[in-house]
Write an enzyme that holds these catalytic residues in place. Structure first.
Site, PDB file in Angstrom:
ATOM      1  N   ASN A 136       0.734  -1.120  -0.070  1.00 13.29           N
ATOM      2  CA  ASN A 136      -0.070  -0.071   0.080  1.00 13.29           C
ATOM      3  C   ASN A 136       0.756   1.310  -0.004  1.00 13.29           C
ATOM      4  OD1 ASN A 136       0.098  -1.511   2.640  1.00 13.29           O
ATOM      5  ND2 ASN A 136      -0.334   0.467   3.566  1.00 13.29           N
ATOM      6  N   CYS A 305       3.407  10.162  12.741  1.00 17.40           N
ATOM      7  CA  CYS A 305       3.805  11.158  13.544  1.00 17.40           C
ATOM      8  C   CYS A 305       3.115  10.531  15.135  1.00 17.40           C
ATOM      9  CB  CYS A 305       3.171  12.412  13.250  1.00 17.40           C
ATOM     10  SG  CYS A 305       3.865  13.699  14.304  1.00 17.40           S
TER      11      CYS A 305
END
Ligand code: PMP
Length: 359
Positions: A136, A305
């Site tokens: 992906n 993050c």
């Protein structure tokens, strides 16, 4: 106007699918009921089953509808949890996190599963090998038929997450030589929250959700009729539109050719047409992502993050990409409705922003 270039996260629903889903939502009927309303709902499910089977050249009897690929992947992995499971380091979290203690097959810098390493690992025996057909993040196509051959020679069963391959490259479950295949509707122009687990005849039946007798007693719970119907329409369209999809490669290649100074990942390997993953060294991915977002362009960062610090994606990490480069990686994924004008705007915008980042 927003330019959406994050089709590997979820792709736009095709208009005929929206019409079909809306139409079915107006009907009342439980596919398990024997009256006319129930039979009509049942017909939608069985039509969809045939379309989904055709997309991967499978027997419709082997198709079980689920709530998505995450459930389908968990269903297979959990069934084999008591044995040794080998998966690659570039799998989706719904494979990697499904069961504790699975072992990772190494991956090359080009993003391809290392067959000789797999062969060695298989010497210790395994109950299941699970490798995706298309990654992906990089779009790299994995040698699943070869992987199956190696695994089957040792008696292991094989599962393949084909979510990012469906509608992009032909899928033939028999030629792949696998036992189980996972699909998700929302990556091929269908609705979110519906997917399928396809099992070939002779493979052990796997079951995660217990309760009623739906889906040939393989997956309990009232069927998501509208979603399944939309999935069927999307699967048929994905098969019919595959030639057109290949044309996206020239737009993707223009991005990689015309933006200077980027490092592209997986471009030496066979890839699907719509995906590019590249880094601009020295410019954190979240800086790039936010500036593009403000400019009306949606892409995805190849990194996660967490608690204020940017961590490289597990895929790029598994490929051995240095953290300095991996934390500056973006994924741009095109879709069936992406135009040449969208890509022109992306290239111009990125080139303009790059000058500000590198000042
Ligand atoms: N596998 C792959 C390769 C994926 O890209 C995704 C979606 N990001 C999934 C599994 C999970 O799919 P779903 O959203 O249908 O649970």
């Amino acid at each position: 106007m927003t330019i959406y270039l994050d089709h590997n996260a979820t792709t736009a629903i095709k208009p005929p699918v929206i019409e079909a889903v809306a139409g079915v939502m107006r009907d009342t009927g439980n596919a398990s009921s024997v009256h006319a309303a129930g039979r009509s709902a049942r017909a939608h499910v069985e039509d969809a089953r045939r379309h989904v089977a055709a997309l991967c050249r499978a027997d419709a009897k082997g198709v079980i509808f689920t709530s998505g690929a995450t459930e389908a992947n968990n269903t297979v992995l959990k069934h084999f949890a008591s044995g040794r499971i080998l998966t690659s380091g570039i799998e989706h979290p719904s494979v990697i996190e499904a069961v504790a203690g699975t072992e990772r097959i190494p991956v090359s810098q080009n993003g391809i599963v290392d067959l000789s390493a797999l062969k060695k690992m298989l010497e210790g025996g395994a109950s299941l090998v699970s490798v995706m057909l298309v990654n992906n993040e990089t779009g790299v196509i994995q040698p699943v038929a070869e992987i199956s051959k190696l695994a089957k020679a040792t008696g292991a069963r094989v599962h393949c997450d084909a979510v990012q391959a469906a509608g992009r490259i032909p899928i033939d479950i028999t030629a792949l030589g696998i036992d189980y295949l996972t699909l998700s509707a929302h990556k091929m122009g269908g609705p979110q929250g519906v997917g399928a687990l396809v099992t070939v005849a002779g493979a052990p039946p796997v079951k995660l959700i217990h309760g009623g007798g739906q889906e040939r007693r393989q997956r309990a719970g009232t069927e998501n009729i509208a979603g399944i119907h939309g999935f069927g329409i999307a699967a048929a369209a994905a098969l019919a539109d595959m030639e057109a999809y290949h044309k996206l490669a020239s737009l993707r290649d223009a991005i990689e050719a015309r933006i200077d100074g980027i490092t592209v990942f997986g471009n030496k390997s066979p890839r699907v047409a719509n995906t590019t993953c590249f880094a601009l060294e020295g410019v954190p991915a979240d800086t790039q992502l936010m500036a593009l977002d403000l400019a009306g362009i949606c892409v995805s960062s190849g990194s996660a993050c967490s608690s204020g610090s940017v961590k490289p994606s597990h895929v790029l990490e598994a490929m051995g990409i240095a953290p300095a480069l991996a934390t500056a990686a973006l994924r741009v994924s095109l879709g069936w409705n992406t135009t040449a004008a969208d890509i022109e705007t992306f290239i111009e915008t990125y080139t303009r922003l790059k000058k500000t980042w590198q000042k």
